[in-house]
Enzyme design. Structure first.
Site, PDB file in Angstrom:
ATOM      1  N   GLU A 153       0.953  -1.486   0.237  1.00 31.72           N
ATOM      2  CA  GLU A 153       0.181   0.243   0.033  1.00 31.72           C
ATOM      3  C   GLU A 153       0.770   0.797  -0.095  1.00 31.72           C
ATOM      4  O   GLU A 153       1.541   1.797   0.773  1.00 31.72           O
ATOM      5  CB  GLU A 153      -1.027   0.216   1.400  1.00 31.72           C
ATOM      6  CG  GLU A 153      -1.639   0.870   1.585  1.00 31.72           C
ATOM      7  CD  GLU A 153      -2.422   1.139   2.628  1.00 31.72           C
ATOM      8  OE1 GLU A 153      -2.670   0.451   3.648  1.00 31.72           O
ATOM      9  OE2 GLU A 153      -4.319   2.165   2.410  1.00 31.72           O
ATOM     10  N   GLU A 247     -11.978   1.622   4.373  1.00 30.82           N
ATOM     11  CA  GLU A 247     -11.032   2.081   5.625  1.00 30.82           C
ATOM     12  C   GLU A 247     -11.287   3.452   6.296  1.00 30.82           C
ATOM     13  O   GLU A 247     -10.929   4.278   5.476  1.00 30.82           O
ATOM     14  CB  GLU A 247      -9.761   1.958   5.341  1.00 30.82           C
ATOM     15  CG  GLU A 247      -8.785   1.861   6.430  1.00 30.82           C
ATOM     16  CD  GLU A 247      -7.526   1.698   6.345  1.00 30.82           C
ATOM     17  OE1 GLU A 247      -7.085   0.784   6.649  1.00 30.82           O
ATOM     18  OE2 GLU A 247      -6.898   2.628   5.757  1.00 30.82           O
TER      19      GLU A 247
HETATM   20  C1  LER Z   1      -3.537   1.396   6.463  1.00 33.00           C
HETATM   21  O1  LER Z   1      -4.639   0.811   5.109  1.00 33.00           O
HETATM   22  C2  LER Z   1      -3.271   2.773   6.043  1.00 33.00           C
HETATM   23  O2  LER Z   1      -4.548   3.460   5.297  1.00 33.00           O
HETATM   24  C3  LER Z   1      -2.615   3.463   6.365  1.00 33.00           C
HETATM   25  O3  LER Z   1      -3.436   4.787   7.221  1.00 33.00           O
HETATM   26  C4  LER Z   1      -2.563   3.204   8.438  1.00 33.00           C
HETATM   27  O4  LER Z   1      -1.344   4.412   9.228  1.00 33.00           O
HETATM   28 MN    MN Z   2      -5.130   2.220   3.867  1.00 36.35          MN
END
Ligand code: LER
Ligand code: MN
Length: 275
Positions: A153, A247
């Site tokens: 990510e 999220e």
């Molecule tokens: C985790 O998926 C994320 O997006 C981060 O910003 C968490 O620190």
């Molecule tokens: Mn994230």
């Protein structure tokens, strides 16, 4: 595309972008009752819940496990895959591998987000990227042994100085021939870093394996100023069939955030042409 919602069981993540925080049985039941296909789990570590118990909860509620986060390794223990100290890096890799082993039997890929760390000022960028590539390779191989991919990510500039944009990460994966690593397109981070969200999604194409579905202010889609229609259109164009996983902050309250996510996705997916 499928829907997922985040569940956190990490007390240190009280301020984090996670929607459901009740004990797992109640959180799974809420996710199912609102209509999600899956849950994304943010747990303190691999021993918090047994694979058997999570499987039973998933089956009983008709939910899949979309992914498992690894960020508790950073949040609780300060671990990262690019730590300058080799011993610390090994502890970090072991933590991520243990989460891969937890998720594997649940058919859930693990995510490397905050545990990628950040390059310290005195470390050349090249060295930091070598450490990241080495860590990703080990994680991707372990994930492959479970028949799942490993998710990397890119984060916004305030959370990492390694990769902030999808295309830079795509080129890095290609340069290092990192197979079985897919990218997480977190729309919140992208809103800060990308020039054009749909264009970035189209360019990354098949490399995108997971989506964190958040509006510009990290609230449920529709509560900020992101134009979700063109984002969904781009995801359709690249034939993305994975999860849109919320999220997001539990605002104004967890259930409202969850319901808003589902209704925004349903209204966009039911329109034949997204503007
Ligand atoms: C985790 O998926 C994320 O997006 C981060 O910003 C968490 O620190
Ligand atoms: Mn994230």
């Amino acid at each position: 595309m499928k829907t997922a919602i985040t569940i956190s069981q990490v007390p240190e993540a009280a301020e984090g972008p996670f929607v459901l925080r009740t004990p797992l049985p109640a959180a799974f039941a809420t996710a199912a009752s609102i209509g999600f296909d899956a849950v994304e789990l943010f747990l303190p570590g691999p021993d918090f819940a047994s694979v058997a118990d999570v499987t039973a909860l998933a089956t009983a509620n008709g939910l899949a496990i979309a992914a498992v986060g690894t960020g508790a390794g950073m949040l609780r223990h300060g671990l990262s895959l690019t730590d300058p100290c080799g011993d610390n890096r090994e502890v970090a890799i072991d933590f991520v591998l243990s989460m891969i082993d937890f998720g594997g039997p649940l058919n859930a890929p693990a995510i490397l987000g905050s545990m990628q760390g950040r390059r310290p000022p005195d470390m050349p960028r090249e060295n930091a990227l070598e450490l990241l590539a080495a860590g990703l390779r080990r994680c991707a191989e372990r994930a492959a042994s479970h028949g799942v991919s490993f998710i990397y990510e890119p984060l916004n500039r305030y959370e990492t100085n390694l990769f902030n944009r999808l295309q830079d990460a795509v080129e890095f994966l290609k340069r290092h021939n990192l197979k079985n690593v897919v990218l997480l397109a977190d729309l919140f981070h992208m809103n800060i870093e990308e020039r054009d969200l749909p264009a970035a999604i189209r360019a990354a194409g098949k490399h995108i394996g997971h989506v964190h579905f958040a509006d510009s202010n990290r609230q449920a889609m529709g509560f900020g100023h992101t134009s979700a229609g063109p984002v969904i259109a781009a995801l359709r164009e690249i034939e993305y069939s994975g999860y849109l996983s919320a999220e997001i902050f539990p605002l104004p309250d967890p259930e409202s955030a969850a319901r808003q996510t589902i209704s925004s996705i349903r209204s966009m997916l039911s329109s034949p042409i997204s503007p």
